[in-house]
Design a protein around this motif. Structure first.
Motif, PDB file in Angstrom:
ATOM      1  N   MET A  75       0.832  -1.205   0.000  1.00  0.00           N
ATOM      2  CA  MET A  75       0.000   0.000   0.000  1.00  0.00           C
ATOM      3  C   MET A  75       0.861   1.248   0.000  1.00  0.00           C
ATOM      4  O   MET A  75       1.902   1.292   0.648  1.00  0.00           O
ATOM      5  CB  MET A  75      -0.922   0.041   1.222  1.00  0.00           C
ATOM      6  CG  MET A  75      -1.723   1.346   1.348  1.00  0.00           C
ATOM      7  SD  MET A  75      -2.725   1.470   2.851  1.00  0.00           S
ATOM      8  CE  MET A  75      -4.200   0.633   2.299  1.00  0.00           C
ATOM      9  N   THR A  76       0.392   2.255  -0.735  1.00  0.00           N
ATOM     10  CA  THR A  76       1.003   3.582  -0.666  1.00  0.00           C
ATOM     11  C   THR A  76      -0.081   4.612  -0.380  1.00  0.00           C
ATOM     12  O   THR A  76      -1.250   4.392  -0.686  1.00  0.00           O
ATOM     13  CB  THR A  76       1.726   3.942  -1.981  1.00  0.00           C
ATOM     14  OG1 THR A  76       0.872   3.651  -3.095  1.00  0.00           O
ATOM     15  CG2 THR A  76       3.026   3.187  -2.123  1.00  0.00           C
ATOM     16  N   HIS A  77       0.334   5.730   0.199  1.00  0.00           N
ATOM     17  CA  HIS A  77      -0.608   6.794   0.531  1.00  0.00           C
ATOM     18  C   HIS A  77      -0.035   8.139   0.107  1.00  0.00           C
ATOM     19  O   HIS A  77       1.187   8.329   0.069  1.00  0.00           O
ATOM     20  CB  HIS A  77      -0.889   6.814   2.044  1.00  0.00           C
ATOM     21  CG  HIS A  77       0.313   7.182   2.873  1.00  0.00           C
ATOM     22  ND1 HIS A  77       0.619   8.480   3.212  1.00  0.00           N
ATOM     23  CD2 HIS A  77       1.296   6.406   3.413  1.00  0.00           C
ATOM     24  CE1 HIS A  77       1.732   8.490   3.931  1.00  0.00           C
ATOM     25  NE2 HIS A  77       2.164   7.259   4.062  1.00  0.00           N
ATOM     26  N   CYS A  78      -0.934   9.063  -0.203  1.00  0.00           N
ATOM     27  CA  CYS A  78      -0.521  10.419  -0.563  1.00  0.00           C
ATOM     28  C   CYS A  78      -0.604  11.318   0.668  1.00  0.00           C
ATOM     29  O   CYS A  78      -1.686  11.838   0.993  1.00  0.00           O
ATOM     30  CB  CYS A  78      -1.404  10.976  -1.681  1.00  0.00           C
ATOM     31  SG  CYS A  78      -1.270  10.104  -3.246  1.00  0.00           S
ATOM     32  N   ASN A  79       0.501  11.442   1.371  1.00  0.00           N
ATOM     33  CA  ASN A  79       0.649  12.400   2.465  1.00  0.00           C
ATOM     34  C   ASN A  79      -0.425  12.251   3.551  1.00  0.00           C
ATOM     35  O   ASN A  79      -0.925  13.239   4.088  1.00  0.00           O
ATOM     36  CB  ASN A  79       0.617  13.836   1.916  1.00  0.00           C
ATOM     37  CG  ASN A  79       1.230  14.843   2.881  1.00  0.00           C
ATOM     38  OD1 ASN A  79       2.149  14.518   3.623  1.00  0.00           O
ATOM     39  ND2 ASN A  79       0.713  16.060   2.879  1.00  0.00           N
ATOM     40  N   ASP A  80      -0.777  10.999   3.889  1.00  0.00           N
ATOM     41  CA  ASP A  80      -1.776  10.775   4.940  1.00  0.00           C
ATOM     42  C   ASP A  80      -1.547   9.404   5.571  1.00  0.00           C
ATOM     43  O   ASP A  80      -2.331   8.470   5.373  1.00  0.00           O
ATOM     44  CB  ASP A  80      -3.191  10.868   4.364  1.00  0.00           C
ATOM     45  CG  ASP A  80      -4.246  11.089   5.451  1.00  0.00           C
ATOM     46  OD1 ASP A  80      -3.963  10.746   6.618  1.00  0.00           O
ATOM     47  OD2 ASP A  80      -5.338  11.581   5.131  1.00  0.00           O
ATOM     48  N   VAL A  81      -0.475   9.296   6.347  1.00  0.00           N
ATOM     49  CA  VAL A  81      -0.104   8.002   6.919  1.00  0.00           C
ATOM     50  C   VAL A  81      -1.135   7.509   7.925  1.00  0.00           C
ATOM     51  O   VAL A  81      -1.361   6.301   8.062  1.00  0.00           O
ATOM     52  CB  VAL A  81       1.304   8.081   7.554  1.00  0.00           C
ATOM     53  CG1 VAL A  81       1.314   8.996   8.778  1.00  0.00           C
ATOM     54  CG2 VAL A  81       1.814   6.687   7.915  1.00  0.00           C
ATOM     55  N   GLU A  82      -1.795   8.417   8.627  1.00  0.00           N
ATOM     56  CA  GLU A  82      -2.795   8.002   9.615  1.00  0.00           C
ATOM     57  C   GLU A  82      -3.971   7.295   8.933  1.00  0.00           C
ATOM     58  O   GLU A  82      -4.428   6.236   9.382  1.00  0.00           O
ATOM     59  CB  GLU A  82      -3.304   9.221  10.395  1.00  0.00           C
ATOM     60  CG  GLU A  82      -4.292   8.870  11.500  1.00  0.00           C
ATOM     61  CD  GLU A  82      -4.718  10.090  12.313  1.00  0.00           C
ATOM     62  OE1 GLU A  82      -5.707   9.972  13.055  1.00  0.00           O
ATOM     63  OE2 GLU A  82      -4.058  11.153  12.199  1.00  0.00           O
ATOM     64  N   ARG A  83      -4.441   7.895   7.866  1.00  0.00           N
ATOM     65  CA  ARG A  83      -5.544   7.289   7.089  1.00  0.00           C
ATOM     66  C   ARG A  83      -5.111   5.936   6.528  1.00  0.00           C
ATOM     67  O   ARG A  83      -5.853   4.944   6.619  1.00  0.00           O
ATOM     68  CB  ARG A  83      -5.930   8.252   5.964  1.00  0.00           C
ATOM     69  CG  ARG A  83      -6.931   7.721   4.925  1.00  0.00           C
ATOM     70  CD  ARG A  83      -7.161   8.839   3.905  1.00  0.00           C
ATOM     71  NE  ARG A  83      -7.869   8.426   2.712  1.00  0.00           N
ATOM     72  CZ  ARG A  83      -9.195   8.433   2.582  1.00  0.00           C
ATOM     73  NH1 ARG A  83      -9.948   8.779   3.606  1.00  0.00           N
ATOM     74  NH2 ARG A  83      -9.778   8.089   1.442  1.00  0.00           N
TER      75      ARG A  83
END
Length: 312
Positions: free
Chosen positions: A260-268
């Motif tokens: 998984m990758t996220h755009c600047n929202d590690v908490e989400r």
């Protein structure tokens, strides 16, 4: 001479595995990719992956992703300049130079960003041809991954497993081509602002979607393009559907990884990944932040997952 029974006898395969596990230092094959990949640190440290960066063009200048501009600097520029960058593929010469820097005795496997998303794959092939004109004995395989971001990371992880099993260059290349066809890459967007700002979505349609709280579920097609799978009202509903749809692609996950990758929202991302692993018993997972390419398209809060689907 008395043999110490507590010391195990290492077979050749065991020795090879130990060698291959030493942070990629003695890997028999050089793995490479480009700036379209988002690679978790623990995977990168174990493989010594060579990355050919992409270019980012802001109004104040041109930058090499990860070289002259890191992800923190990328977000700062968007904030300061109030614009999104234009991205450009590495040139054929960039790939030529990257290949040439590898030990001539070491075969190369280059995992490229999907051909449907960029000219990167074609440039990687041209760079290969340029070097083979000078050094025809070189062994270079360029693979169109038909994915991006964590999808490429998933394929790199698969390459690591097979290298540890002692796969040859030819065996690994053939295996990865097969795995490309089994890779499922899914996206969920939290905001459509970047699509509007980047000119990929009409402003009026974007405003309507925002008013109606429309969220997009997207996926990589069989050819490697990005297509809208579903439009769902509400963030919670879109995330629930994002998680539920995994079961439509795979029923057997006990021996599989999910990336998984996220755009600047590690908490989400951390919460959603926990939800996924509570519902599906994946063997392990990678989580990392998207680089500038995917962040530019996805916008803050976007999530990407990749896993291998069950054989049809």
């Amino acid at each position: 001479m008395i043999q110490n029974s507590t010391m195990p006898i290492l077979e050749n395969a065991d020795i090879l595995k130990l060698i291959n596990n030493k942070a990629g230092e003695f890997m028999t094959i050089q793995l490479m990719t480009d700036g379209g990949a988002d690679i978790p640190q623990r995977l990168n440290e174990s493989l010594n992956i060579k990355v050919v960066p992409l270019y980012l063009h802001f109004s104040d200048g041109h930058y090499k992703s990860g070289i002259t501009l890191d992800i923190a600097g990328y977000y700062q520029k968007i904030k300061d300049l109030k614009e999104l960058p234009r991205s450009a593929a590495p040139s054929p010469n960039d790939f030529y130079e990257a290949y040439k820097a590898v030990d001539p005795e070491k075969p190369i496997i280059m995992l490229s960003l999907s051909k449907e998303l960029s000219s990167t794959y074609d440039h990687a092939l041209l760079g290969k041809e340029m070097l083979l004109e000078e050094e025809p004995e070189r062994k270079i395989e360029v693979i169109n991954t038909k994915t991006a971001s964590c999808g490429i990371a998933l394929l790199l992880h698969e390459a690591k497993l097979k290298l540890n099993e002692g796969y040859s260059h030819e065996q690994l290349a053939e295996h990865l081509h097969e795995r490309v066809e089994q890779t499922t890459t899914l996206f969920v967007l939290k905001t459509l602002e970047n699509l509007v700002l980047g000119g990929r979505l009409d402003k009026v349609k974007g405003k309507i979607a925002k008013t109606l709280n429309i969220k997009l579920l997207m996926r990589a097609s069989n050819e490697g393009s990005i297509e809208v799978a579903e439009k769902i009202r509400g963030d919670k509903k879109s995330i629930r559907r994002f998680v539920d749809q995994i079961g439509e692609y795979t029923k057997h996950v006990e021996d599989k990884f999910i990336s998984m990758t996220h755009c600047n929202d590690v908490e989400r991302a951390t919460k959603v990944l926990a939800d996924i692993r509570n519902k599906y018993n994946f063997k392990d997972a990678y989580l990392t932040e998207t680089g500038p390419l995917i962040s530019t398209y996805g916008g803050e809060g976007a999530l990407v997952i990749a896993f291998f689907k069950d054989p049809s």
